[in-house]
Design an enzyme around this catalytic site. Structure first.
Site: not given
Ligand code: SD4
Length: 342
Positions: A86, A202, A220, A230, A253-254
């Site tokens: 990731s 991330t 990330t 994107r 994160t997320g």
């Molecule tokens: C995103 N926030 O590209 C990042 C992905 C991430 O845990 O943090 N995942 O949207």
């Protein structure tokens, strides 16, 4: 002494028992209270892989190095880790099979640099730092970011590993654009994607150095199987990362779209400016997302992590399963389970 109930991986545990994806991972958590070491160097970062990243950052901090150097060195670890799908090398690709990276960095003076949708470069965070230091700009994207990286002497590499290619090919069989949620819960209720892959995590890192200055970094490969082009929250200053040396810093994160919509990290820092402790600031930012879109509480994960100027830290997430790593002179391998809405 803070007596919040937290689950910590004790420093005495071996590194081998706290690697990401280890099935026995949750067994190593034990309950104890946190004794923060205030007003001295500290580094915190998202997820379990933050432990190894913090260790690299700590090498800089313990030698009285600058927080900016610490966060850059720290996040290099997951960026180069092939097993981490990731972040950086080995990251899961977009739906066209291309690994595209997002990263940003911010220093104690409010300087910042960022790259988005950058391909073929092992350490996007270092390119982001050079955008900050060597250009009049804050953000470079796509082909322009790659061109700049090459001009700065970075090597063009293939970042798609056989494991990530295999996962992408498995995903292509159904090719559902919307990624399966909620992968961050994997420690507690694993949700597997085709090919046994998890779709995104991330690393966001915040550090205070011996001089009392704060910097942050976020890097990330973004949401797996995203549309080509994107860009998530991670490279966007104020969304995926924000540092204000007078107040503190935050990272996220997320699902980046919700973080961008709410300018999440900036919000957390501004709440700390108003006096919110770090965890409360993160919680209010999460609640802002949920109040606007109540369904997010069932459908997605977003987590915030914050550090204030004194060295107090905290986090909060929509879903269970968000963990963060803490490293200071007392403990180098703390892993804390964040409180959550669900
Ligand atoms: C995103 N926030 O590209 C990042 C992905 C991430 O845990 O943090 N995942 O949207």
């Amino acid at each position: 002494m803070i007596s919040r109930r937290k689950f910590l991986a004790a420093t005495s545990l071996t590194g081998a028992s706290i690697v990401a994806g280890n099935k026995s991972f949750s067994k190593v958590f034990e309950e104890k209270s946190i004794t923060p070491v205030l007003n001295s160097p500290i580094v915190i970062s998202t997820w379990d892989f933050g432990i190894a990243a913090n260790a690299a950052a700590w090498e800089v901090l313990k030698n009285k190095g600058r927080a900016l150097d610490a966060v850059e060195k720290g996040v290099h670890v997951p960026e180069a880790d092939e097993s981490n799908q990731s972040v950086g090398y080995g990251g899961l690709p977009d739906r066209d099979g291309r690994v595209t990276l997002d990263a940003c960095i911010m220093d104690e003076l409010g300087n910042c640099g960022s790259v988005a949708a950058l391909e073929h470069i092992l350490h996007p965070i270092s390119v982001a730092r050079l955008v900050m230091e060597k250009t009049p700009h804050v953000m470079l994207v796509g082909a322009g970011a790659l061109q700049f990286a090459m001009e700065q002497g970075f090597k063009k590499e293939n970042l798609l590993t056989p494991a990530s290619e295999k996962a992408w090919k498995a995903w292509l069989k159904n090719a559902r654009y919307q990624p399966e949620i909620n992968i961050e819960n994997r420690l507690f209720s694993p949700t597997k994607l085709p090919g046994n892959q998890y779709n995104h995590d991330t690393i966001g890192m915040l550090a205070i150095d011996a001089a009392g200055n704060m910097s942050g970094a976020c890097t990330t490969s973004g949401m797996a199987y995203k549309m080509h082009g994107r860009v998530g929250d991670s490279p966007i200053i104020g969304a995926g990362l924000y540092v204000d040396n007078e107040v503190g810093g935050a990272t996220s994160t997320g699902v980046g779209e919700e973080v961008i919509r709410n300018v999440g990290s900036f919000l957390v820092v501004e709440l700390m400016r108003q006096g919110y402790p770090p965890e409360e600031a993160c919680k209010e930012a999460v609640m802002r997302i949920i109040r606007k879109k109540p369904n997010t509480a069932k459908e997605i994960q977003v987590g915030f992590l914050a550090l204030n100027k004194k060295g107090e830290y905290g986090a909060y997430a929509i879903q269970q399963g968000f963990s963060y790593a803490v490293c200071n002179e007392k403990d180098q391998k703390l892993l804390v389970k964040a409180n959550s809405y669900s």
